[in-house]
Design an enzyme around this catalytic site. Structure first.
Site, PDB file in Angstrom:
ATOM      1  N   ASP A 164      -4.139   3.843   2.484  1.00 57.39           N
ATOM      2  CA  ASP A 164      -5.584   3.615   2.660  1.00 57.39           C
ATOM      3  C   ASP A 164      -5.837   2.171   3.089  1.00 57.39           C
ATOM      4  O   ASP A 164      -6.983   1.726   3.143  1.00 57.39           O
ATOM      5  CB  ASP A 164      -6.355   3.963   1.381  1.00 57.39           C
ATOM      6  CG  ASP A 164      -5.929   3.109   0.189  1.00 57.39           C
ATOM      7  OD1 ASP A 164      -4.989   2.283   0.345  1.00 57.39           O
ATOM      8  OD2 ASP A 164      -6.513   3.255  -0.894  1.00 57.39           O
TER       9      ASP A 164
ATOM     10  N   ASP B  30      -1.827  -1.453  -3.885  1.00 50.14           N
ATOM     11  CA  ASP B  30      -2.161  -0.726  -5.113  1.00 50.14           C
ATOM     12  C   ASP B  30      -1.124  -0.987  -6.206  1.00 50.14           C
ATOM     13  O   ASP B  30      -0.085  -1.626  -5.963  1.00 50.14           O
ATOM     14  CB  ASP B  30      -2.310   0.777  -4.823  1.00 50.14           C
ATOM     15  CG  ASP B  30      -1.256   1.271  -3.840  1.00 50.14           C
ATOM     16  OD1 ASP B  30      -0.065   1.040  -4.121  1.00 50.14           O
ATOM     17  OD2 ASP B  30      -1.605   1.847  -2.793  1.00 50.14           O
TER      18      ASP B  30
ATOM     19  N   ASP C   8     -10.636 -16.025 -16.024  1.00 51.21           N
ATOM     20  CA  ASP C   8     -11.401 -16.481 -14.868  1.00 51.21           C
ATOM     21  C   ASP C   8     -12.470 -17.491 -15.306  1.00 51.21           C
ATOM     22  O   ASP C   8     -13.187 -17.267 -16.286  1.00 51.21           O
ATOM     23  CB  ASP C   8     -12.067 -15.252 -14.237  1.00 51.21           C
ATOM     24  CG  ASP C   8     -12.609 -15.489 -12.847  1.00 51.21           C
ATOM     25  OD1 ASP C   8     -11.822 -15.864 -11.970  1.00 51.21           O
ATOM     26  OD2 ASP C   8     -13.820 -15.276 -12.642  1.00 51.21           O
TER      27      ASP C   8
ATOM     28  N   GLU D 293      -8.388 -20.481 -16.059  1.00 46.99           N
ATOM     29  CA  GLU D 293      -8.782 -21.109 -14.803  1.00 46.99           C
ATOM     30  C   GLU D 293      -9.954 -22.017 -15.141  1.00 46.99           C
ATOM     31  O   GLU D 293     -11.069 -21.556 -15.376  1.00 46.99           O
ATOM     32  CB  GLU D 293      -9.220 -20.082 -13.751  1.00 46.99           C
ATOM     33  CG  GLU D 293      -9.588 -20.767 -12.436  1.00 46.99           C
ATOM     34  CD  GLU D 293     -10.640 -20.037 -11.604  1.00 46.99           C
ATOM     35  OE1 GLU D 293     -10.749 -20.340 -10.416  1.00 46.99           O
ATOM     36  OE2 GLU D 293     -11.367 -19.196 -12.140  1.00 46.99           O
TER      37      GLU D 293
ATOM     38  N   ASN E 188      -0.347   4.511  -0.485  1.00 43.30           N
ATOM     39  CA  ASN E 188      -1.010   5.781  -0.130  1.00 43.30           C
ATOM     40  C   ASN E 188      -1.808   5.690   1.168  1.00 43.30           C
ATOM     41  O   ASN E 188      -2.733   6.478   1.410  1.00 43.30           O
ATOM     42  CB  ASN E 188      -1.899   6.263  -1.282  1.00 43.30           C
ATOM     43  CG  ASN E 188      -3.028   5.284  -1.565  1.00 43.30           C
ATOM     44  OD1 ASN E 188      -3.013   4.159  -1.066  1.00 43.30           O
ATOM     45  ND2 ASN E 188      -4.010   5.704  -2.331  1.00 43.30           N
TER      46      ASN E 188
ATOM     47  N   ASP F  52       0.854  -1.188   0.000  1.00 44.63           N
ATOM     48  CA  ASP F  52       0.000   0.000   0.000  1.00 44.63           C
ATOM     49  C   ASP F  52       0.893   1.243   0.000  1.00 44.63           C
ATOM     50  O   ASP F  52       1.683   1.440   0.919  1.00 44.63           O
ATOM     51  CB  ASP F  52      -0.880  -0.035   1.265  1.00 44.63           C
ATOM     52  CG  ASP F  52      -1.717   1.220   1.414  1.00 44.63           C
ATOM     53  OD1 ASP F  52      -1.914   1.937   0.411  1.00 44.63           O
ATOM     54  OD2 ASP F  52      -2.175   1.482   2.557  1.00 44.63           O
TER      55      ASP F  52
HETATM   56  C1  GLC Z   1     -12.554 -17.460  -9.813  1.00 44.61           C
HETATM   57  C2  GLC Z   1     -11.660 -16.592  -8.989  1.00 44.61           C
HETATM   58  C3  GLC Z   1     -12.339 -16.338  -7.672  1.00 44.61           C
HETATM   59  C4  GLC Z   1     -13.638 -15.617  -7.939  1.00 44.61           C
HETATM   60  C5  GLC Z   1     -14.495 -16.376  -8.923  1.00 44.61           C
HETATM   61  C6  GLC Z   1     -15.598 -15.517  -9.460  1.00 44.61           C
HETATM   62  O1  GLC Z   1     -12.732 -18.718  -9.267  1.00 44.61           O
HETATM   63  O2  GLC Z   1     -10.404 -17.166  -8.844  1.00 44.61           O
HETATM   64  O3  GLC Z   1     -11.532 -15.618  -6.792  1.00 44.61           O
HETATM   65  O4  GLC Z   1     -14.327 -15.420  -6.739  1.00 44.61           O
HETATM   66  O5  GLC Z   1     -13.780 -16.835 -10.034  1.00 44.61           O
HETATM   67  O6  GLC Z   1     -15.086 -14.559 -10.345  1.00 44.61           O
HETATM   68 CA    CA Z   2      -3.431   1.944  -1.385  1.00 44.54          CA
END
Ligand code: GLC
Ligand code: CA
Length: 553
Positions: free
Chosen positions: A32, A36, A215, A276, A30, A28
Site C-alpha cells: 500500500d 508497516d 514526545d 524529547e 502489503n 512495506d
Molecule cells: C515531536 C515529534 C515531531 C512531531 C511533534 C508533535 O517534536 O518529534 O515529529 O511533529 O513532536 O507531536
Molecule cells: Ca504497508
C-alpha cells in the site's frame, strides 16, 4: 544461555546502540506504499547483524495522519495501515528473541482532534472530559463586541506559524494546539486525564515494550495563569519567543517522577524513559535526568552543529558539564525532524569521509548513541517536490527547504530495484524514493567490505568488544584545534584512545597522555593489530583511528 535481554541488566540502555525506525518508511509488506510493523519484523536480522541493541519506533497508532501519526486518535491500538496488535506482539517477540529491545513513542502532550476524548470534551463546558484539554474563553473586547473574544495570549503554533489558540464554537472557547490545530493539547493538571495517560503507559508495558520515547516532554504543562511569552530575537526553533510560559514549566519535572513510578513498577528488565526535550538549550534537557525522573533526555546539539571539531568539542563538553551527577549522556546526529547529517555535512567527494568521522564520534563518545534509519548506508535528504509534500510544516513553509521534514523521511533503500525494495514495483510509495538508491542501498553495501554499512557494522562490533568504549570514562586529549578531536576512554584496566581528523589535511599529533603501547583496533587508514609505536602520529585527512592502550609494564 539465552540471547533474550538479560532481565537483571538494569543498565542495558547505557551501553545499547539505539536505532530509530520511522515505520512508514522502513519496509512495506502489503503493497500500500506505507511501511508497516510486519516490515520491521522482517528486518530484525538485518538490524541484529548491524549490531543494533534497541529500537525506537516512531508512532504507528490509529491516526488521521495530519502530523504523520504524531496526532493520535486511539492510544491503545495500531493503525490498520501499520498492522494489528498481533503484528506488534509478534514484532516484540521476534526482536526480544534476537536480543533487541523496543521503545515506543508516547505522544500524550496532545491527541488528535479526532480522538474520542476530544470529541466529548468539545461538546460542552460540562462534558466529563472537557477539562482534559486546555481551554480559554478569550479576552473580552471593548469595541467590536460582535467579534470573537481576543485570543488569551501570544502562544504560537509551531507548524501553522500563527496563534496556537483555536476557536470551538460549541463552548465559545479557544482550545490550545501548539503544533497544528488538529493536535489539541491535553491538560496534565487534571487527575482523571493523568490516570488515563498512565493507563496508556501500562498498556504498552504489558505488551512488553522496554520503554518510551516521550514526545515533547517539556511541553506537557503550561502556565496556569496563561501569561504571554516574552520576545526573543530568534526565528527557529523559538519563533521569536522565550518559551517560559507555554513550555519548560517546573511542574513538568514533577510529572516525570510519576512517569518513572509507572515504569519502575512494570517489573522485568529495566523499562526506560527517554524524553524529547524540544529546545536548543541543553541545560533544559539536562535537568530532566535523574534516578527519579527520566533515564535520558535527548541532547540535540549535534543536530545543529557545524562541521567543526572545536564546535563538536564545545558541544560535548557543555553536555557533560551540564548533566547532573550520575546521569548518563546520549548523542544523536539525525532524526525524523531534522535534516540528515549526511546531507548537512555534505561537501563534494569528501562527504562519505565525513560521514565516517561522524559515525566514529557518535559511537565512541561516552553516552548512548541513537542512529536514524538509513544513516548506516549514507541516506541523504531528498528535495521533495511541492506536489509530493506531506509534512504540514513543509507545506506551510514551502519553498523554504530547511523547514519541511519530508526530505529526511524518504523510504529506506534496501535494493537497487525500482522502489528500492521498500515496496513492490509499480506501487506508489507515500513519499518519493531517493533515486540514488540505484547506487546506495543496504543489500549492495552489506556485501561490500568497503561500504559505509560495513564500516558501521565493524565500528559497532569494536564498541561491543571494548568495555571502555561502551561505558568507560572519557578524558579529552585534543580539543579540536587543528581539526583533531581525540580522547581516551577507560574502564577498569582497559583503555582505548580515539583520534578523529575532521579536516581534509594531514595532521600530526602527539599521543602523549594516550601513552603506553598502542595497538590499532579500528581505523580508516590502518590495519587492525598494527602497533603504534611512534611518539608522533601522522593522521591522514579524515582519518579515524581507535587504538587499545596497553599498559607499558
Ligand atoms: C515531536 C515529534 C515531531 C512531531 C511533534 C508533535 O517534536 O518529534 O515529529 O511533529 O513532536 O507531536
Ligand atoms: Ca504497508
Amino acid at each position: 544461555m539465552s540471547d533474550k535481554p538479560h532481565v537483571a541488566d538494569k543498565d542495558w540502555w547505557r551501553s545499547a546502540v539505539f536505532y530509530q525506525i520511522y515505520p512508514r518508511s522502513f519496509l512495506d509488506t502489503n503493497d500500500d506504499g506505507l511501511g508497516d510493523l510486519p516490515g520491521i519484523t522482517r528486518r530484525i536480522e538485518y538490524l541484529r547483524d548491524l549490531g543494533v541493541d534497541a529500537l525506537w519506533i516512531s508512532p504507528f497508532y490509529p491516526s488521521p495522519m495530519k502530523d504523520a501519526g504524531y496526532d493520535i486518535s486511539d492510544y491503545c491500538n495500531i493503525d490498520p495501515a501499520f498492522g494489528t496488535l498481533d503484528d506488534f506482539r509478534e514484532l516484540v517477540e521476534r526482536a526480544h528473541s534476537q536480543g533487541i529491545r523496543i521503545i515506543v513513542d508516547l505522544v500524550t502532550n496532545h491527541t488528535s482532534d479526532q480522538h474520542p476524548w476530544f470529541t466529548e470534551a468539545r461538546q460542552s463546558r460540562d462534558a466529563g472530559k472537557h477539562d482534559w484539554y486546555i481551554w480559554h474563553p478569550g479576552k473580552k473586547r471593548r469595541v467590536l463586541k460582535f467579534l470573537k473574544p481576543r485570543r488569551p495570549n501570544n502562544w504560537i503554533s509551531q507548524f501553522e506559524l500563527r496563534s496556537a489558540w483555536w476557536w470551538n464554537d460549541k463552548t465559545k472557547e479557544y482550545y490550545l494546539g501548539t503544533f497544528t490545530r488538529h493536535q489539541p493539547e491535553l491538560n496534565w493538571r487534571n487527575d482523571a486525564l493523568k490516570d488515563s495517560g498512565f493507563d496508556v503507559m501500562r498498556f504498552w508495558l504489558d505488551l512488553g515494550v522496554d520503554g518510551f520515547r516521550i514526545d515533547v516532554i517539556n511541553w506537557f504543562i503550561k502556565d496556569d495563569r496563561f501569561r504571554s511569552n516574552p520576545f526573543k530575537l530568534n526565528v527557529t526553533p523559538d519563533l521569536f519567543q522565550y518559551h517560559i510560559y507555554d513550555r519548560n514549566r517546573p511542574e513538568t519535572l514533577e510529572l516525570t517522577k510519576e512517569f518513572r513510578t509507572i515504569t519502575s513498577a512494570a517489573g522485568g528488565s529495566e523499562r526506560i524513559l527517554v524524553g524529547e526535550v524540544f529546545t536548543k538549550d541543553p541545560a533544559i534537557a539536562a535537568a530532566y535526568h535523574g534516578e527519579d525522573k527520566l533515564h535520558m533526555a535527548f541532547n540535540f546539539e549535534f543536530l545543529y552543529n557545524p562541521w567543526k571539531a572545536t564546535e563538536f568539542y564545545a558541544a560535548i563538553k557543555r553536555w557533560y558539564d551540564l548533566l547532573p551527577d550520575g546521569a548518563w549522556p546520549n548523542f544523536t546526529l539525525s532524526n525524523h525532524d531534522q535534516r540528515r547529517h549526511y546531507s548537512r555535512y555534505a561537501t563534494g567527494n569528501e562527504t562519505d569521509a565525513r560521514a565516517r568521522v561522524a559515525a566514529a564520534l557518535l559511537l565512541t563518545l561516552r553516552g548512548t548513541p541513537f542512529l536514524y534509519y538509513g544513516e548506516e548506508i549514507g541516506m541523504s535528504d531528498l528535495d521533495v517536490k511541492r506536489r509530493d509534500l506531506v509534512d504540514p510544516l513543509g507545506r506551510k513553509t514551502w519553498p523554504l527547504k530547511s523547514h519541511g521534514r519530508d526530505p529526511e523521511r524518504t523510504p529506506m533503500q534496501w535494493t537497487s530495484e525500482p522502489n528500492a525494495g521498500f515496496t513492490s514495483k509499480g506501487v506508489r510509495p507515500w513519499l518519493p524514493i531517493n533515486p540514488n538508491h540505484t547506487t546506495k542501498n543496504a543489500t549492495e553495501q552489506a556485501a561490500d567490505e568497503g561500504s559505509l554499512h560495513s564500516y558501521y557494522k565493524k565500528l559497532i562490533a569494536t564498541r561491543k568488544e571494548h568495555a571502555s568504549l561502551r561505558d568507560g570514562e572519557l578524558v579529552f586529549v585534543e580539543h579540536g584545534e587543528n581539526d583533531v578531536l581525540s580522547y581516551v576512554r577507560t574502564s577498569g584496566v582497559e583503555s582505548c584512545a580515539v583520534w578523529l581528523n575532521f579536516g581534509n589535511s594531514p595532521r600530526v599529533v602527539i599521543p602523549g597522555e594516550a601513552g603506553g603501547h598502542r595497538r590499532v583496533v579500528f581505523g580508516t587508514h590502518r590495519l587492525r593489530d598494527d602497533a603504534l609505536t611512534d611518539d608522533r602520529l601522522l593522521l591522514e585527512p579524515y582519518e579515524v583511528l581507535i587504538a587499545r592502550v596497553e599498559p607499558s609494564d
